[in-house]
Design an enzyme around this catalytic site. Structure first.
Site, short mmCIF file in Angstrom:
data_model
loop_
_atom_site.label_atom_id
_atom_site.label_comp_id
_atom_site.label_asym_id
_atom_site.label_seq_id
_atom_site.Cartn_x
_atom_site.Cartn_y
_atom_site.Cartn_z
N SER A 87 0.85 -1.19 0.00
CA SER A 87 0.00 0.00 0.00
C SER A 87 0.88 1.24 0.00
CB SER A 87 -0.90 0.03 1.24
OG SER A 87 -1.58 1.27 1.36
N TYR A 120 -1.59 -0.59 10.38
CA TYR A 120 -1.72 -0.87 8.94
C TYR A 120 -0.51 -0.35 8.18
CZ TYR A 120 -3.68 -0.99 4.24
OH TYR A 120 -3.88 -1.24 2.91
#
Length: 257
Positions: free
Chosen positions: A142, A155
């Protein structure tokens, strides 16, 4: 359709977290390129429904990638399959909160799925690829692993770990004929981002639309990317045999170095 139009004809791809969202979109793209696809996930019903939608070239197997025993059983069940493409897509978003308010078990859950899952799947399926001297691994990371995203430390840290794992693993298995790369999407339109916008709106007292606009306005194209674009990007990476140890941004221009 010609083999040139279906570059993955004759290959079998394994996509974790393939029952919905990005995983299902990636599986769909790989099928369109001629691959036989195995999708995994934790929900038998979701996997079965997705496989039936995607067609006869898609089969499914239940597996929690964070559990070593599950991954071992998956590898055993696919022992007769020549898995030549591994897409490590399974992941969870984790809590939206300041670091000091995050519970240890929530932090650990994010790393168990997002990082340990990649490790376990690679450990299980790489030996056969290296023995054959060919194969491709694509890890879904990501852009949030490369730039600040407030109140999302588990995350972000997990996705940076995936990028580091990718770079090092490429050096280990590249000489043995296996490519390892990561794809770093920006925010992808869909249920996960809708959840994040809702939580951010609740936290800040703003509206859902304001939370979304604040986030999306950071991108050069003024939008999020779609699940279909992510699927197409994975297919494109597999058409680039010289790509190894790379991390590809797909963010609509939402990357701050």
């Amino acid at each position: 359709m010609s083999d040139d139009a279906q570059p993955l004809t004759g290959r079998t791809a394994l996509v974790s977290g393939g029952g919905s969202g990005l995983g299902a979109a990636i599986a769909r793209s790989l099928v369109s390129d001629g691959a036989r696809v195995v999708i995994t996930g934790r929900s038998e019903l979701t996997l079965k429904e997705t496989a039936s939608r995607l067609g006869p070239d898609v089969v499914h197997a239940v597996c929690d990638v964070s559990r070593p025993d599950d991954v071992a059983r998956l590898a055993e069940s696919l022992a007769d399959e020549e898995i030549s493409v591994l897409v490590n897509n399974a992941g969870i978003a984790g809590p939206v909160a300041p670091l000091t308010e995050i519970e240890v078990q929530d932090w650990d859950e994010v790393f168990d799925v997002n990082v340990r899952g990649v490790f376990l799947m690679c450990r299980a399926f790489l030996p056969a690829m290296t023995a054959r001297g060919t194969g491709d691994v694509v890890n879904i990371a990501s852009v949030s692993g490369k730039r600040p995203l407030l109140r999302r430390t588990p995350y972000c840290a997990s996705k940076m770990a995936v990028i580091g794992l990718t770079a090092t693993l490429a050096g280990e298995v590249g000489p043995l004929g296996v490519t390892v790369n990561s794809l770093s999407p920006g925010p992808v339109s869909g249920p996960r981002m809708e959840r994040n916008f809702r939580l951010e709106a609740e936290r800040t007292g703003s509206s859902y639309a304001e939370a979304e606009e604040t986030f999306v306005s950071r991108s050069a194209l003024g939008r999020m990317v779609s699940e279909e674009e992510v699927g197409a990007a994975v297919s494109a990476m597999l058409r680039m045999p010289g790509l190894c140890g790379a991390d590809i941004d797909l963010s609509a221009g939402m990357v701050a170095r």
